[in-house]
Each structure stands twice: as structure tokens, then as C-alpha cells.
Design a protein around this motif. Structure first.
Motif, PDB file in Angstrom:
ATOM      1  N   THR A 153       0.951  -1.240  -0.015  1.00  0.00           N
ATOM      2  CA  THR A 153      -0.105   0.059  -0.042  1.00  0.00           C
ATOM      3  C   THR A 153       1.019   1.449  -0.198  1.00  0.00           C
ATOM      4  O   THR A 153       2.099   1.116   0.457  1.00  0.00           O
ATOM      5  CB  THR A 153      -0.898  -0.027   1.358  1.00  0.00           C
ATOM      6  N   CYS A 154       0.318   2.322  -0.559  1.00  0.00           N
ATOM      7  CA  CYS A 154       1.110   3.509  -0.737  1.00  0.00           C
ATOM      8  C   CYS A 154       0.283   4.739  -0.575  1.00  0.00           C
ATOM      9  O   CYS A 154      -0.740   4.786  -1.271  1.00  0.00           O
ATOM     10  CB  CYS A 154       1.671   3.530  -2.285  1.00  0.00           C
ATOM     11  N   THR A 155       0.728   5.769   0.444  1.00  0.00           N
ATOM     12  CA  THR A 155       0.085   6.759   0.724  1.00  0.00           C
ATOM     13  C   THR A 155       0.803   7.911  -0.157  1.00  0.00           C
ATOM     14  O   THR A 155       2.047   8.332   0.336  1.00  0.00           O
ATOM     15  CB  THR A 155       0.054   6.965   2.260  1.00  0.00           C
ATOM     16  N   ALA A 156      -0.038   8.857  -0.598  1.00  0.00           N
ATOM     17  CA  ALA A 156       0.570   9.976  -1.347  1.00  0.00           C
ATOM     18  C   ALA A 156       0.906  11.027  -0.550  1.00  0.00           C
ATOM     19  O   ALA A 156       0.580  11.389   0.696  1.00  0.00           O
ATOM     20  CB  ALA A 156      -0.436  10.348  -2.294  1.00  0.00           C
ATOM     21  N   GLN A 157       1.987  11.789  -0.798  1.00  0.00           N
ATOM     22  CA  GLN A 157       2.787  12.677  -0.096  1.00  0.00           C
ATOM     23  C   GLN A 157       3.365  13.720  -1.019  1.00  0.00           C
ATOM     24  O   GLN A 157       2.967  13.737  -2.253  1.00  0.00           O
ATOM     25  CB  GLN A 157       3.861  12.459   0.870  1.00  0.00           C
ATOM     26  N   THR A 158       3.564  14.929  -0.651  1.00  0.00           N
ATOM     27  CA  THR A 158       4.045  15.734  -1.669  1.00  0.00           C
ATOM     28  C   THR A 158       5.292  15.580  -2.441  1.00  0.00           C
ATOM     29  O   THR A 158       6.275  15.049  -1.682  1.00  0.00           O
ATOM     30  CB  THR A 158       4.617  17.253  -0.868  1.00  0.00           C
ATOM     31  N   GLU A 159       5.155  15.065  -3.669  1.00  0.00           N
ATOM     32  CA  GLU A 159       6.166  14.904  -4.647  1.00  0.00           C
ATOM     33  C   GLU A 159       6.755  13.379  -4.159  1.00  0.00           C
ATOM     34  O   GLU A 159       7.857  12.979  -4.603  1.00  0.00           O
ATOM     35  CB  GLU A 159       7.398  15.773  -4.640  1.00  0.00           C
ATOM     36  N   GLY A 199       5.267  -8.563  -3.816  1.00  0.00           N
ATOM     37  CA  GLY A 199       3.987  -7.727  -4.179  1.00  0.00           C
ATOM     38  C   GLY A 199       4.351  -6.441  -4.856  1.00  0.00           C
ATOM     39  O   GLY A 199       5.340  -6.067  -4.621  1.00  0.00           O
ATOM     40  N   SER A 200       3.356  -6.123  -5.253  1.00  0.00           N
ATOM     41  CA  SER A 200       3.722  -4.353  -5.937  1.00  0.00           C
ATOM     42  C   SER A 200       2.396  -3.636  -5.988  1.00  0.00           C
ATOM     43  O   SER A 200       1.220  -4.138  -5.915  1.00  0.00           O
ATOM     44  CB  SER A 200       4.142  -4.752  -7.492  1.00  0.00           C
ATOM     45  N   ARG A 201       2.534  -2.320  -6.180  1.00  0.00           N
ATOM     46  CA  ARG A 201       1.524  -1.523  -6.500  1.00  0.00           C
ATOM     47  C   ARG A 201       2.035  -0.462  -7.511  1.00  0.00           C
ATOM     48  O   ARG A 201       3.061   0.151  -7.587  1.00  0.00           O
ATOM     49  CB  ARG A 201       1.463  -0.673  -5.252  1.00  0.00           C
TER      50      ARG A 201
END
Length: 429
Positions: free
Chosen positions: A192-198, A257-259
């Protein structure tokens, strides 16, 4: 197993009464496991004194033989060693030749929680034994898909089945077969990936056959399918580099695993460090940092920080943006050490001057890093390749030459100072 001829010596030949100690004589008698040695103090009068239990005993090669405080020698391997006794300022010794072989290695493994703890015992031709579990033993598993073993003999079950756990000491190998059942196996990795600034912060979770999960973000091997679009470090932190699609992969125990992430870089992505200077034209503390809103929308930068890294003192905060500061698209915010920089009045004042060697970071109020600039090869704040250090007489600033590409050496150039503040005109690149 042979003992060589006795040698006896002293550090000097003392002078004095006829009872003056002159040397230490060492004699050794062979036993089943080694030798029993005795130490005799020789005097100038011809008298002797047994000092076996009061002398200090040493072996010049403990891999061949060891000796205890009572002069009892245990053979450990083939070769030659000197057994020495020291008493007061005198010493004496004898050479022992050992022809000893390892006849077998015994391996035993016992459950230790969900793992197994194994021990290796070396059996020698003189009927002695030695625990070599963590000393000179090479451990291996015949089937790493079923069980793995580390250098200390600790076995980690991976799947149901059989695996022989072997220990090699010198040229002799011993082993034991483990039959594993009921092992919760690794079935998949969820990313899982959480968006941040850049950037994105990704996490990896291992899913097991018994329904349990394990957080493995820090243990996984992270890779990017396209480092031109985004890079990922071994904590799962993804930094954007160019517009495009990228797969961020985490591999743990041979399962991946990948996203997939759709990355957009360029206009409209962030507030950046646009220009900064570390000294004035007269080498004074005429330092400044200029921020610029490169996005298409107003950005509230309240509580954001300008941090500096120095090679001698580490990270320190140089400025905290006051509440209520909002940058319109293409507009600037100037923080300086003096009331005027190149004729421009700054919006606020730095806490301290900026060091000539280091790096700067713009940190969001939530703690994430928005932009980084490095001008020292060891700086923890940098993107891509850091810029070279300014010269001793170089009073120019570092200025951004276009949109942020996350590579300092490409994004900045040395130029005459042109700082802009919130009172300057705004222009979208």
C-alpha cells in the motif's frame, strides 16, 4: 601427541644470595585428552620449588591446545604450541606437538518458539568434545524452501516438509533431519502507498496461510520498475522524478507484491526552494532562502519549516513559517539573515546564518519533506546528485533553472543574487 623438550628461561639472570630464583622449568606428561604440565622454580643454590598452582599458564596457539590454571592441557587441533608458565618475573615453557583429528560432528535441534535452536558438538580423536555452534562452523540447509538456518544455528521454518540441517567443522560434517508440519506459509505480499508531496510512502505486509499478517516494510527488498519515473529506498519511501507509471515492488522471502503508481511531475506539484545564498558579496552573513509556489493553486505553508544540515552539528531548524501564510501560484516568500538582501526586504528573518557546507530542506507541517537541496557530498538533504561546494570567494547564489526534476545538480546554477519576496511579481513558469 608428543611433548617437545623442556625449555626454561628467565627475563634476566639475577644476582644475590645463593637461594636467588634463576629459572622456571616446565615438564609435561601425556594424558588421554592432552597433557598434565608442572612448573618448577629453580634457585641458584640448586633447590627447586613446585609453583604449578601459583604460576600463570598460557598456550601460544589455543586452536591446537588450551591450558587451565592448574597446568592441565586439552588438545584441540593438529599442530604445535608452546605451553608457558610465568612466575614472578621468570617464565619457562615447553613445545607440544599435537596430532588430533575431528572424528565426527553431532548436531541437535530443539524447538524455540516457532523456530529451532541447533547446536554442533565436535568429537575429537582424544575422546574430548567441544561446542562449536558459533565458532568455526558453517551451517546449511538442504532445502531452504522448507527451512533456513543462520550462522548461529537458528532455524526458521518456511514451509511444511523435510530439510537436513548440517554443520561443517573443519572438514567434518554432521547433520540432523527436521520434519516440519503445520507451518504457516507465506502466501502473498500486500503493498500500500500513501501519497505525499512529490512522494509516496509505501508499506509491505506479508500474508500467511493461517490468516495472520506480518508488517515487513523494513525487511522487504524494495525496487522500482522505472527509476526514471520514481525511485524507492529500503524504507519504502518513493520519490517522484518524472511523469509516468511505475510499479513499486516489495520482495520478502522470495515472494513479491507490487503497487502501480501514476506519477505526475512538473508544474502544479509543489512549493520549492527557488534560490538561496550562504554568504554576501563581502563574505558577511547576508544569507537568504527564497521559496516559490510552483503549483496551479494557492498553498497554505503555515507551520512549514526550513531545516539545515551541517557536517559538524547535524540538523537544525532555521525558520518556521508563521500561521496564515498562503502563497498564490508563482509567488515567493523570502527569509533572510539581514533586513535587506540585494535591495529586497525579506518577509521574515532566519534564526541563524546558513553554513557554506551542508544542505537545506523544506519540511511540511505534517513532517514530510517537500523539497531538498544539497551542496555537500555527505548531506542528508539532497535530491539526486548534490551541487558542488561554493568557492571561498564565490558570493553568488544557487538559483533554480526550471521546474523541479529532483536532481540538484541539474535544477540549480550559480548566478548573481536575484531574491524575490511576497512583494515581488508572481509568474507561473
Amino acid at each position: 601427541m608428543l611433548a617437545g623438550s623442556v625449555i626454561a628461561c628467565g627475563s634476566d639472570t639475577p644476582t644475590g644470595p645463593s637461594a636467588t630464583p634463576t629459572a622456571i622449568a616446565v615438564t609435561c606428561t601425556a594424558t588421554t585428552a592432552g597433557h598434565d604440565c608442572r612448573a618448577s622454580l629453580q634457585r641458584s643454590s640448586g633447590a627447586t620449588q613446585d609453583v604449578t598452582t601459583t604460576a600463570t599458564w598460557t598456550s601460544s596457539n589455543t586452536a591446537v591446545a588450551t591450558v587451565d590454571a592448574g597446568g592441565h592441557v586439552i588438545h584441540r587441533g593438529t599442530g604445535q604450541t608452546e605451553i608457558r608458565a610465568t612466575f614472578q618475573d621468570l617464565f619457562g615453557g615447553t613445545i607440544i606437538l599435537v596430532n588430533l583429528s575431528v572424528t565426527s560432528v553431532s548436531v541437535a535441534c530443539v524447538p524455540d518458539g516457532v523456530n529451532y535452536a541447533c547446536t554442533a558438538i565436535a568429537n575429537f580423536s582424544n575422546s574430548t568434545t567441544l561446542d562449536v555452534t558459533r565458532s568455526g562452523t558453517a551451517w546449511s540447509s538442504s532445502n531452504t524452501a522448507v527451512a533456513t538456518v543462520d550462522s548461529a544455528g537458528r532455524v526458521t521454518p518456511v514451509a511444511n516438509g523435510q530439510a537436513e540441517i548440517s554443520a561443517r567443522f573443519q572438514s567434518t560434517v554432521g547433520g540432523v533431519t527436521l520434519t516440519l508440519s503445520g507451518v504457516a506459509t507465506l502466501t502473498s505480499i500486500s503493498v500500500t502507498c500513501t501519497a505525499q508531496t512529490e512522494a509516496h510512502q509505501c508499506a509491505a505486509v506479508a500474508n500467511r496461510s493461517d490468516g495472520t499478517t506480518i508488517q515487513v516494510t523494513s525487511q522487504a527488498l524494495w525496487t522500482s520498475s522505472n527509476t526514471g519515473v520514481a525511485t524507492v529506498d529500503q524504507s519504502g519511501f518513493v520519490r517522484h522524478r518524472a511523469t509516468g507509471q511505475v510499479d513499486i515492488r516489495a520482495t520478502y522471502q522470495n515472494v513479491t507484491g507490487s503497487r502501480s503508481l501514476d506519477i505526475v511531475v512538473g508544474f502544479g506539484t509543489s512549493v520549492v526552494i527557488n534560490e538561496f545564498g550562504t554568504r554576501g558579496p563581502d563574505e558577511s552573513t547576508d544569507d537568504f532562502v527564497e521559496l516559490r509556489n510552483d503549483t496551479a493553486s494557492p498553498v497554505d505553508i503555515s507551520g512549514w519549516r526550513i531545516n539545515e544540515w551541517r557536517p559538524t552539528s547535524g540538523v537544525q531548524t532555521q525558520f518556521v513559517v508563521p500561521n496564515g501564510i498562503v502563497l498564490a501560484p508563482g509567488c515567493h516568500y523570502l527569509v533572510a539573515n539581514r533586513p535587506s538582501v540585494a535591495g529586497v526586504v525579506p518577509d521574515a528573518q532566519l534564526i541563524n546564518p546558513i553554513n557554506d557546507q551542508g544542505g537545506l530542506a523544506l519540511q511540511h507541517a505534517n513532517g514530510s519533506l517537500v523539497d531538498q537541496v544539497g551542496y555537500h557530498p555527505d548531506s542528508i538533504y539532497r535530491e539526486g546528485t548534490p551541487m558542488p561546494l561554493p568557492g571561498n570567494e564565490d558570493s553568488r547564489s544557487y538559483a533554480r533553472v526550471g521546474n523541479d526534476t529532483n536532481n540538484n545538480i541539474s535544477d540549480f546554477a550559480r548566478q548573481s543574487r536575484t531574491p524575490l519576496s511576497s512583494g515581488s511579481s508572481c509568474a507561473v513558469r
